[in-house]
Design an enzyme around this catalytic site. Structure first.
Site, short mmCIF file in Angstrom:
data_model
loop_
_atom_site.label_atom_id
_atom_site.label_comp_id
_atom_site.label_asym_id
_atom_site.label_seq_id
_atom_site.Cartn_x
_atom_site.Cartn_y
_atom_site.Cartn_z
N THR A 118 0.83 -1.26 0.09
CA THR A 118 0.01 0.03 0.02
C THR A 118 0.96 1.02 0.08
OG1 THR A 118 -1.75 1.18 1.33
CG2 THR A 118 -0.07 -0.37 2.51
N ASP A 119 0.35 2.20 -0.42
CA ASP A 119 0.87 3.65 -0.48
C ASP A 119 0.87 4.09 1.16
OD1 ASP A 119 -1.71 4.38 -0.23
OD2 ASP A 119 -1.61 5.63 -1.79
N GLU A 120 0.17 3.75 1.79
CA GLU A 120 0.37 4.09 3.29
C GLU A 120 1.50 3.78 4.18
OE1 GLU A 120 -3.37 3.69 5.77
OE2 GLU A 120 -4.55 3.35 3.80
N TYR A 130 -2.14 -0.35 11.03
CA TYR A 130 -2.24 -0.99 9.74
C TYR A 130 -1.00 -0.65 9.03
CZ TYR A 130 -3.07 -1.31 4.78
OH TYR A 130 -3.35 -1.65 3.31
N LYS A 144 2.10 -3.25 7.55
CA LYS A 144 2.58 -3.37 6.03
C LYS A 144 4.04 -2.88 5.64
CE LYS A 144 0.17 -4.67 3.01
NZ LYS A 144 0.10 -5.98 2.45
#
Length: 366
Positions: free
Chosen positions: A132-134, A158, A162
């Site tokens: 993810t870009d997060e 989260y 990741k």
């Protein structure tokens, strides 16, 4: 055969369906069927000999060893993850368990299997990790978009889990030579999206006359990517990506959350007008004229990142991929899908999901 983890979830099931329609290569689909995993997504493959489903957990080392030995996949596409930020704030342990420990177990099983392959098979094998870009943190209004070399700065349990899994994948390539690939994608939307995320939640609540909860001022900006475009990008990276590399996958569609909500409302006004459906506001009991009347601003969530943006030039430059859908075409297809598949929505809205929505959006925050 390829092994897909989390292939009954939102992105995973779209990938499996697209793969099945576009190739003759079988898929071994491993999914734990937690709240977001749904076999109804894969109903059309029920009688297909090219789709082998296994109900199991990626943290189960014995199961993983058996699956690699029995099915001998040429590649792993790893979607399986806990992925909802709000849920990670309420219960981070599940995110560490699946996203960190699960990825570690899968890497270990893949490494042991890969080590025993013949040299030619070793060279052809791929482990593609979907992230993810997060993991990159948050951006200011004028900051340049995330690139593949942006330093990691995760801000939620989260995204931290990741980020940890991304680091493990990178380490297994550099330490052991495992031929890995990593993709970091922006916010996905489209068919089979579990209705706790922004777009499906707005559609489902609007049709029921329920409030449309918008965090804070709604000015949080995200890059939006139609899920089928994301799946085509993953296929392209699997096919031609350079091992050990990371590819950012984005839709070139930066939108504020409040603008997304207004867009969904306008499409519903056009495609399923509230007066024609006799929709009433679930709180006031008054007939609705426009779905935007339901927009309700709620307390912002802790540590809410303000902006994400993906620079997807590397995947276009090296692999020739770019999204086929604009946001305008993709969101229209998405709203139409939810209107045509309301039985699917009803079937996924079980008691645990309703309890979650009530706790997240209706109970007062401390």
């Amino acid at each position: 055969m390829i092994l897909v983890t989390g292939g009954a979830g939102f992105i995973g099931s779209n990938f499996v369906l697209q793969w099945h329609a576009s190739t003759t290569e079988p898929v071994l689909n491993l999914d734990a069927l937690t709240y977001a995993g749904n076999m109804e997504n894969l109903r059309s493959l029920a009688d297909s000999s090219r789709h082998v489903f296994v109900h199991g957990d990626i943290t189960d080392a014995t199961l993983l060893e058996r699956l690699f030995a029995e099915h001998r996949p040429r590649a792993v596409v790893h979607f399986a993850a806990e992925s909802h930020v709000d849920r990670s704030i309420h219960g981070p342990e599940a995110f560490v368990h699946t996203n960190v420990n699960g990825t570690f177990r899968l890497l270990e099983a893949a490494r042991a299997y890969w080590n025993d392959l013949a040299a030619e098979e070793q060279q052809a094998f791929r482990f593609l990790h979907v992230s993810t870009d997060e993991v990159y943190g948050t951006l200011g209004p004028a900051d340049p978009a995330f690139t593949e070399t942006t330093p990691y700065a995760p801000n939620s349990p989260y995204s931290a889990s990741k980020a940890a899994s991304d680091h493990l994948v990178r380490a297994y390539h550099h330490t052991y030579g495992l031929p890995t690939l990593t993709t970091n994608c922006s916010n996905n939307y489209g068919p089979y999206h579990f209705p706790e995320k922004l777009i499906p939640l707005m559609i489902v609540n609007a049709l029921a006359g329920k409030p449309l909860p918008v965090y804070g001022d709604g000015q949080q900006i995200r890059d939006w990517l139609y899920v089928k475009d994301h799946c085509s990008a993953i296929r392209r990276v699997l096919e031609a990506g350079r091992t050990g590399e990371t590819y950012n996958v984005g839709g070139w569609n930066e939108k504020a959350n409040i603008d997304i909500v207004h867009t969904v409302c306008a499409l519903l006004d056009e495609l399923a007008p509230a007066p024609a459906r006799h929709v009433q506001h679930s709180v006031t009991g008054k007939p609705l004229q426009r779905y935007a009347e339901l927009i309700t601003h709620v307390a912002d969530r802790p540590g809410h990142d303000r902006r994400y943006a993906i620079d997807a030039r590397k995947i276009e430059r090296e692999l020739g991929w770019k999204p086929a859908e604009t946001f305008e075409t993709g969101i229209r297809k998405t709203v139409r899908w939810y209107l045509a598949n309301q039985d699917w929505v009803a079937n996924v809205q079980n008691g645990s999901y309703r309890d979650w929505i009530q706790r997240q959006y209706e109970e007062p925050r401390e």
